[in-house]
Structure formats: C-alpha cells, structure tokens
Design an enzyme around this catalytic site. Structure first.
Site, PDB file in Angstrom:
ATOM      1  N   HIS A 258      -4.049   6.154   3.025  1.00  0.00           N
ATOM      2  CA  HIS A 258      -4.701   4.933   2.553  1.00  0.00           C
ATOM      3  C   HIS A 258      -4.115   3.674   3.202  1.00  0.00           C
ATOM      4  O   HIS A 258      -4.849   2.811   3.699  1.00  0.00           O
ATOM      5  CB  HIS A 258      -4.531   4.913   1.030  1.00  0.00           C
ATOM      6  CG  HIS A 258      -5.262   3.851   0.303  1.00  0.00           C
ATOM      7  ND1 HIS A 258      -4.715   2.610   0.057  1.00  0.00           N
ATOM      8  CD2 HIS A 258      -6.484   3.848  -0.272  1.00  0.00           C
ATOM      9  CE1 HIS A 258      -5.576   1.894  -0.645  1.00  0.00           C
ATOM     10  NE2 HIS A 258      -6.660   2.623  -0.860  1.00  0.00           N
TER      11      HIS A 258
ATOM     12  N   SER B 162     -11.186  -0.681  -1.524  1.00  0.00           N
ATOM     13  CA  SER B 162      -9.954  -0.652  -0.733  1.00  0.00           C
ATOM     14  C   SER B 162     -10.223  -0.945   0.733  1.00  0.00           C
ATOM     15  O   SER B 162      -9.359  -1.475   1.423  1.00  0.00           O
ATOM     16  CB  SER B 162      -9.320   0.739  -0.774  1.00  0.00           C
ATOM     17  OG  SER B 162      -8.512   0.894  -1.891  1.00  0.00           O
TER      18      SER B 162
ATOM     19  N   ASP C 141       0.824  -1.211   0.000  1.00  0.00           N
ATOM     20  CA  ASP C 141       0.000   0.000   0.000  1.00  0.00           C
ATOM     21  C   ASP C 141       0.861   1.265   0.000  1.00  0.00           C
ATOM     22  O   ASP C 141       2.004   1.246  -0.477  1.00  0.00           O
ATOM     23  CB  ASP C 141      -0.952  -0.050   1.211  1.00  0.00           C
ATOM     24  CG  ASP C 141      -2.291   0.602   0.917  1.00  0.00           C
ATOM     25  OD1 ASP C 141      -2.304   1.782   0.568  1.00  0.00           O
ATOM     26  OD2 ASP C 141      -3.321  -0.082   1.029  1.00  0.00           O
TER      27      ASP C 141
END
Ligand SMILES: *[C@@H]1O[C@H](CO)[C@@H](O)[C@H](O)[C@H]1NC(C)=O
Ligand SMILES: *[C@@H]1O[C@H](CO)[C@@H](O)[C@H](O)[C@H]1NC(C)=O
Ligand SMILES: *[C@@H]1O[C@H](CO)[C@@H](O)[C@H](O)[C@H]1NC(C)=O
Ligand SMILES: *[C@@H]1O[C@H](CO)[C@@H](O)[C@H](O)[C@H]1NC(C)=O
Ligand SMILES: *[C@@H]1O[C@H](CO)[C@@H](O)[C@H](O)[C@H]1NC(C)=O
Ligand SMILES: *[C@@H]1O[C@H](CO)[C@@H](O)[C@H](O)[C@H]1NC(C)=O
Ligand SMILES: *[C@@H]1O[C@H](CO)[C@@H](O)[C@H](O)[C@H]1NC(C)=O
Ligand SMILES: *[C@@H]1O[C@H](CO)[C@@H](O)[C@H](O)[C@H]1NC(C)=O
Length: 753
Positions: free
Chosen positions: A213, A532, A142
């Site tokens: 994220h 996600s 990520d």
C-alpha cells in the site's frame, strides 16, 4: 473505532488483531500543557519520564517497565504515549499540566495514465510551472516503502534541499544506503503496535513495505519515470507520480500486527520536524470526535507550520455521513474512475467482434473454441455442472453475480467464459479465468449465434487497454459520502481525484493477481482501487502548487483545488455516481468535482484561512477547554467564535422533521491572486427548492492580493426524502479568464461525533 486504510479489496492482507492489550495495561495518548513544565527539566521527555517514574510510589503493583514511555511528541501535539494501567492513568491525570488522555485507537486502511487524464503535460500548465514539484518534500504516512522499486530511482534528481532534516533509518532488510535523492527519508514507528501486542515475538522491523500500500501511494505522489510499466500487459506505459520531481519521505506507521494512533502521531510528528511541505495520509479513524482523532490533532500542528495534509475520505460507500478525515484544516479527497478500460476482444465464428471488460493477466490462447449456451448451466453457479461440459467457451447469464461466476468457472475444465452484465464500472483487478464481460445487448447477439449458428465458436485476445472511454470520471461506489460527522458545517469531501484501478509500484513479493484457484502472480506494479489511491493524487497536486506558489497557505492550496474543480465529465455533462445508479453526483459524494491541476495553478481568487480561524470554529463547538487545547496544544483565544469558516464551499443542513422555512447566512473574504486589477461578477444557481442571494454581486480588486468580502444567504426547507440538493456560486472575471466556483449544498443533518 478504527484507522481505516483506504484501499478496497485488500483481501490478500493478513487479518490484523484489535485490542490485543495486556490485561493490566494499555496504551494511552496523553496531552500536556508545556507551559506547566517545571524549569528543572532539560526537555519535555525528561518531564514526561519523571511523571511516569513518580507512578511507582502511587501504584503498589507497579513493575518497572523501561518501555512504558512509548513516544514523546513535540510538534503535532505536546505530550506522550505510554502503557498505563487504569490506576496509573488516574495518577497521570492529577499531574500538573495534564490536558487530556485517551486510549490508543486502531486505524482502518483505505498509473499512471491518471496524470494524462488530469491533463498534466510537459508543455503548459502546472508541470512546467512547478518544475514537476522540484524540491517539494512530501511525507507519506503509510505501510512503508519498497526502496528497490524503479519508481524511487533518482536519475534526473538534483541535490537534496539543505533544509531537509530527515534521515534514512536502517532496519530489518532495509539498509540506510537504500535512500537517495528521490527517496530522501524512511523511518518506522512501531512502539504502539508492540505495546498492544506484548506476546509478539517478531523482532524484525524497518520501513520496508510488507503490504504494498505505501509503495503504491508514495509512488503515486512522486514516483520517478519508469518506462514499460504495466499490470500483466494492461495499462502499459510510462509510470510516474503526479509530482515526478518531488522528494519522498516514508513514515511507516502501519504493520501487519496493527495500526495504532500512537504510531500515526509519532510518524506525523517526525514528518513535521523533518521539514516536509506536504503530508499524504491514506487512512483514517472512524467514529471519533476531532479532539480524539490523531489525524485531526497532528494535522492542526502541520497546518500551523504551513504543511498541507491530503487525506482520504474512506471507502464506506453510499450512506450519508460515513466519511472520515472530514477535518476543517485538511484536504479530504473522494475517489472516481479514469477514462481507461481494460479489455479482451471476443471474436465469434461469424465474424462479429465485441470488446468486453477483462483483466485476465496473461495471453491465454482461446481460438475457435466451441461456444456453449445451455440454460441448465448458464447461471454458472456450480463448478460441478460446468465441468460436465468439459471444454469449450460457456456463456454465463446475469442471474448470478459476475464475481461469483468467476469463482465457479475458474475451477471448471472449460476453455473460457463470456459473462453478461449490465455493470460498466469495475474496480477489481482480479480476473482469474480467461473471459470477457459484455453487455446484455451484446449478450443477446452472442446467445443468438450460439443457439442458431452452425458449429458456433469463440476466440479471445486479452491485454487490451482502451483510453478516452466515456463517461469519465464517474464517482466510485465505494467512496465515503459526506457530510462530515466530525464537523458537518463544512462541506466534505473537498474534491475528487482518480482512485479506481490506479497503476503504481508495489512490493514484488506479493500475489497481486491469480490464475485459476491457486496460482498467484507477482509484479512490480499493481492496479489498486480506493480513496487511498485518490489521496496521493491530490497530495501530488498540492506539492506542484507548493512548488509554483511557495507562499500559499494550506487553505489557499485547498481553495485553489476546490474552486477550479470540474463538476462535468468528459462528455460535458454532470459527473455521475456509480453508487446511485449513475445519477448525477452530488457534492457530498465528490466535493466540488474532479480536481483540475492546471486550473488550480491560476485560480484567480482564493478563500484563505488562518490558524485563528480554525480556533474560532473549535470555540463554536460544544467542546471543553481541555478538548480544544488537545488540538491547539497551547493556550488559545476564544474571543472570537464562529461556526462559519472562510471556506470555498457552502453547506446548509436541515433537521429530520420540520416544515419551517430555514435560512443560513455565510460571510466570505476572497483574495485576488491573479496578476493586477480584476472585476468579478457573480452567477448563482440555487439548489432545487431553495433561494440564494449574494451581496454584493460585483467584486472589484484594485491590485494583486486585494481582499473583498461578500455574504451569501440561503433559504431552504427540509426534504422528507432526505435528499441532497445542490447548486453553485460562481465568480466570473469580467474580461478575464478566471472562473471561481463553489458548490452550495443542502443536506440532511447526520449524527455527529
Ligand atoms: C500472552 O501470553 C501470556 C502467557 O502465555 C498469556 O497468558 C496472555 O493471555 C497472552 N496475551 C495475549 C494478549 O495474547
Ligand atoms: C549497506 O550498504 C552499504 C553500501 O552498499 C554496504 O557497504 C553495507 O555493508 C550495507 N550494510 C548492511 C548492514 O548490509
Ligand atoms: C443456480 O442458479 C439457478 C438459476 O438461477 C438457480 O435455480 C439455482 O438454485 C442456483 N444454484 C445455486 C447452488 O445457487
Ligand atoms: C446442458 O447441460 C446439462 C448439464 O451439464 C447436460 O446434462 C445437458 O445435456 C446439456 N444440454 C445440452 C443441450 O447440451
Ligand atoms: C454540550 O456538552 C454538554 C457537556 O458535555 C452536554 O451535556 C450537552 O448536552 C451538550 N450540548 C449539545 C447541544 O450537544
Ligand atoms: C484575543 O483576541 C482578541 C482579538 O483578536 C484580542 O483583542 C485579545 O487581546 C486576545 N486575548 C488574548 C488573551 O490574547
Ligand atoms: C434523524 O433520523 C434518523 C433516522 O432516520 C436518526 O438516525 C437520526 O438520529 C435523526 N436525527 C435527529 C437529529 O433527530
Ligand atoms: C419523495 O419520494 C417520493 C417517492 O419516491 C416521491 O413521490 C416524492 O415526490 C418525493 N418528494 C420529494 C420532496 O422529493
């Protein structure tokens, strides 16, 4: 082509630049056959370097460039990535042992009440059975991690398993001492992004999350307990990951400057070498065949080593066949909502109280504010008109979208706004102005009072969180739909998990909400939406299953999740799809249904698959030998060719125009993983307009691990309207509790990559 990072509404992200490659060279990923390595080389890296060195003599314009070899890959593929000109690439292709090469690609990016919504609890089921994922190691590919987040504290964690071979790499603003018994690894892979951005002067790199994220996804998989977490008062509670005792290792492969396949491959390669049990990857590459999809390539090697890869389906919305990561050997996860709603309460001067949608991020004072309904301004589409009213609470009708109205109203001088909308699912956490969204029915009452009441007023309170809302889950509009363009003969996505408005850790130096046009607010936690966010839920459940059943293969773990998934919502009726006006969702939207971790712990039967089974699938495709070897790395055996994998679901495709009757036959082998002998009887529900026969209709298992096979035949027709129809085959244990359900889908053929 692009990696897609699967989070929607990331408009606070810096735009990233694609194809900033030097005119001369660009990055290529080169697959090699190790068996051709001459014995003189001590390692593959030496061999690859020597191939690149030899280019000097073949290329007259060759300039010595020590960074030309970016990565040498060992685990998930055999080969390297390098910065090459076209003529250098041609020379490399002539090397002994060359298999294939393709240019680097760009990826697209795709709280914690969700654990309760999934019925995870300390008393029974998979949490206690797996000791909360104790000692299972999850690698997250990520944007990095914010290691100071409370979600990575290691209180309650035991010593790191001795089999762990990973490390915590220091770097810019990242001290290697920041890792601990929870966050056990952190590495970054930026050679691809640097090669693609030769003019980049930034030299400061580390595994620190510069977006948020990766902090969100990794804390969703396995974050530790954090009390009092909330999004400005909403979703207040104890945050924790799905597997709160699992170990986390971050492999940062995404940077603000770009997202490149060469870096993704390097991160996954390292994760396998380090000894992770599960990989969570919330991004995907669009429009690529399996042999050019870095996630397909890397996850094949992972699967062979028993590592489950959980991936996100993408946020491409409702068109059929737009899903990515529809890879036969990974778990592909769709996104849905939770039974949670954020609200403000609106109280009118006449005593009527209405609860409306709101995520306004503060305790704004709206008390007995004059209520205004004026047809000239009620579209709320002009800040100038709205400001002529100067103060009070305005009622906005549904002639303009609520998001646009928020924009105009938040620039006005009014106190607050009441928005009327028939939507009832929301996936955006931005609400920059005091207000609530109410239904058209409620709106009529409020307008009636505003027009006919004496000195009408409105008061509002914010930061309400409602739990147990119905119906839930609902398939999210944004989640990408199958069938899979990279292999449509297998139903994708596999399952659905919570993805909408998930609360999890975030980097604290980012604006996650706003008030008015320009006041940014930061927070240690963020509500984010996208596949996600769904993917790490499934990865966490895979980690729990791995903890409870260390011997299960990735296919067994996936099978357990698919056959126990729930196709019904919390009203007991079929799950609906927000992307199709709340009609019944089909399996191309949500796979078998909402993942059900406690049932997956004890699925009764599993549909297992070996690496050779996946090779047989590849052999059935119209791929060249080199294309297959790009995925399998070493030589492989195509003596068996089959387009039918032992998969826990069924899909039959129909061509655009045919009136002919169609038929497809499947063969399945199920393994009894219940305790001892068991008998199962079949229950079939055929898709509308189709006929399904299953033989035999009873399966008898003498003991645990016995296998039995059955065949399923579907007769079906093309449908002019290109609709998707579906049914199911359910094996029901006689005098037992196990119910093993597989969806059966009939869908139109889609363009294949
Ligand atoms: C990099 O900088 C050089 C010199 O300033 C320029 O000619 C070239 O176009 C730049 N390359 C990119 C990809 O921006
Ligand atoms: C990293 O942290 C350790 C322990 O807190 C400290 O001793 C060391 O100086 C730090 N290193 C850097 C480069 O900041
Ligand atoms: C605002 O909405 C009204 C009513 O729907 C419409 O007539 C008008 O054209 C809109 N104005 C703008 C600037 O969009
Ligand atoms: C409605 O709003 C318009 C524009 O601000 C204003 O000119 C008009 O006087 C208002 N009407 C009433 C009844 O308040
Ligand atoms: C199979 O591949 C060959 C060569 O790449 C191509 O010419 C042919 O059209 C393909 N066939 C199908 C059915 O896709
Ligand atoms: C390929 O597999 C078949 C059946 O599994 C086996 O009989 C055969 O020997 C294998 N061939 C090679 C070259 O390994
Ligand atoms: C089916 O029709 C669609 C358009 O409706 C077209 O894009 C697609 O290529 C067609 N597929 C086949 C296999 O002909
Ligand atoms: C196709 O759609 C049309 C119009 O919506 C409808 O009348 C018809 O019954 C549908 N046909 C099938 C086979 O679903």
């Amino acid at each position: 082509m692009g990696i897609v990072q699967e989070m929607i509404f990331l408009f606070l992200f810096a735009a990233f630049v694609v194809n900033l490659v030097s005119a001369q060279r660009s990055t290529y990923i080169v697959h090699m056959d190790k068996s051709f390595m001459p014995k003189v080389f001590a390692s593959h890296q030496h061999w690859y370097s020597s191939i690149l060195d030899s280019l000097k003599s073949t290329s007259p314009n060759f300039h010595q460039n020590p960074s030309m070899l970016l990565y040498s890959y060992e685990n998930v593929l055999h080969g390297f990535s390098a910065s090459l000109s076209k003529s250098e690439l041609e020379a490399v292709k002539k090397s002994l042992g060359f298999v294939s090469a393709y240019s680097d690609k760009v990826a697209t990016l795709d709280t914690t009440h969700s654990t309760e919504f999934l019925s995870l609890n300390p008393v029974t089921g998979i949490w206690p059975a797996s000791e909360y994922g104790k000692d299972v190691i999850v690698g997250v590919i990520d944007t990095g991690v914010w290691p100071e987040s409370l979600s990575y504290r290691d209180d309650g964690m035991t010593e790191i398993p001795s089999r762990w071979k990973g490390a915590c790499d220091g770097g810019y603003d990242f001290n290697s001492s920041l890792c601990n018994k929870k966050l056990i690894g952190a590495k970054y892979f930026n050679k691809g992004v640097l090669a693609a951005n030769p003019n980049n002067t930034k030299k400061m790199y580390s595994a620190r999350d510069t977006e948020g994220h990766g902090t969100h996804t990794s804390s969703t998989v396995g974050g530790n307990y954090v009390e009092g977490a909330s999004f400005f008062g909403y979703a207040l509670g104890t945050a924790r990951g799905v597997a709160p005792r699992a170990r986390l290792a971050m492999y940062k492969v995404i940077f603000e400057e770009g997202r490149y396949a060469s870096d993704v491959l390097a991160g996954m390669d390292q994760a396998i070498a380090d000894g992770v049990d599960v990989i969570s990857i919330s991004m995907g590459f669009d429009l690529v065949p399996l042999y050019e999809d870095p996630i397909a390539i890397a996850s094949f090697g992972a699967m062979e080593k028993g590592v489950t890869v959980s991936s996100s389906a993408g946020n491409a919305g409702t068109d059929l066949g737009e899903l990515h990561n529809g890879i036969p050997w990974v778990l592909t996860v769709a996104a849905g909502s939770m039974d949670r709603w954020f609200a403000g309460s609106l109280t009118l001067g006449n005593g009527l109280t209405i609860t409306g949608w709101s995520v306004f991020p503060a305790r704004a004072v709206v008390r007995e504010s004059p209520l205004i309904y004026n047809k000239t301004i009620s579209a709320c589409n002009s800040t100038k008109l709205l400001s002529e009213v100067s103060s009070g609470t305005v009622i906005c009708d549904s002639s303009e979208s609520f998001n646009n109205q928020l924009y105009y109203v938040s620039r006005s001088t009014l106190d607050a706004a009441i928005f009327i909308s028939s939507d009832y699912t929301y996936d955006d956490s931005l609400f920059p102005y005091p207000g609530v969204v109410i239904s058209p029915g409620e709106g009529a009452e409020v307008i009636n009072y505003a027009v006919n009441g004496v000195n009408p007023t409105a008061s509002m309170e914010f930061q309400r969180t409602l739990l147990g809302t119905k119906p839930a889950p609902i398939v999210a509009e944004y989640t990408s739909r199958g069938p899979s363009p990279s292999y449509p003969e297998i139903l994708k996505p596999d399952i659905m998990a919570p993805g909408t408005l998930v609360l999890a850790a975030w980097r604290p130096n980012d604006a996650v909400s706003i008030i008015g046009p320009n006041i940014g607010l930061s927070n240690d936690f963020n509500l984010a939406s996208g596949t996600s966010m769904a993917c790490p839920h499934a990865a966490g459940i895979a980690a729990l299953l791995k903890g409870a059943h260390p011997e299960w293969t990735p296919a067994a773990i996936r099978s357990a999740m698919v056959t126990t998934a729930n196709p019904l919502d919390n009203t007991g009726t079929p799950i609906r799809d927000a992307g199709f006006s709340y009609a019944t969702a089909t399996p191309v939207s949500m796979g078998a249904g909402q993942v059900n971790p406690n049932s997956a712990l004890d699925p009764g039967l599993i549909y297992d698959a070996t690496p050779q089974d996946y090779v047989s699938i590849l052999c059935s495709m119209n791929y060249t030998q080199k294309q297959i070897q790009t995925i399998t790395r070493s030589s492989y055996n195509c003596s068996k060719t089959s387009s039918d994998l032992n998969y826990p679901s069924f899909i039959a495709l129909y061509p655009n125009k045919t009136k002919n009757a169609l038929a497809k036959k499947f063969k399945r082998i199920v393994t009894n993983v219940g305790d001892g002998a068991a008998t199962y009887k079949v229950q079939v529900t055929a898709p509308k307009g189709s006929g399904v026969t299953v033989y035999p209709d009873t399966l008898v298992f003498g003991q645990k691990y016995d296998k039995q096979s059955y065949s399923l035949k579907i007769k079906y027709k093309a449908n002019q309207n290109k609709t998707v129809t579906f049914g199911s085959v359910i094996w029901v244990e006689v005098n037992g509790k196990h119910i093993v359900r597989s969806p059966i889908v009939v869908a139109p053929i889609i363009p294949v990559w």
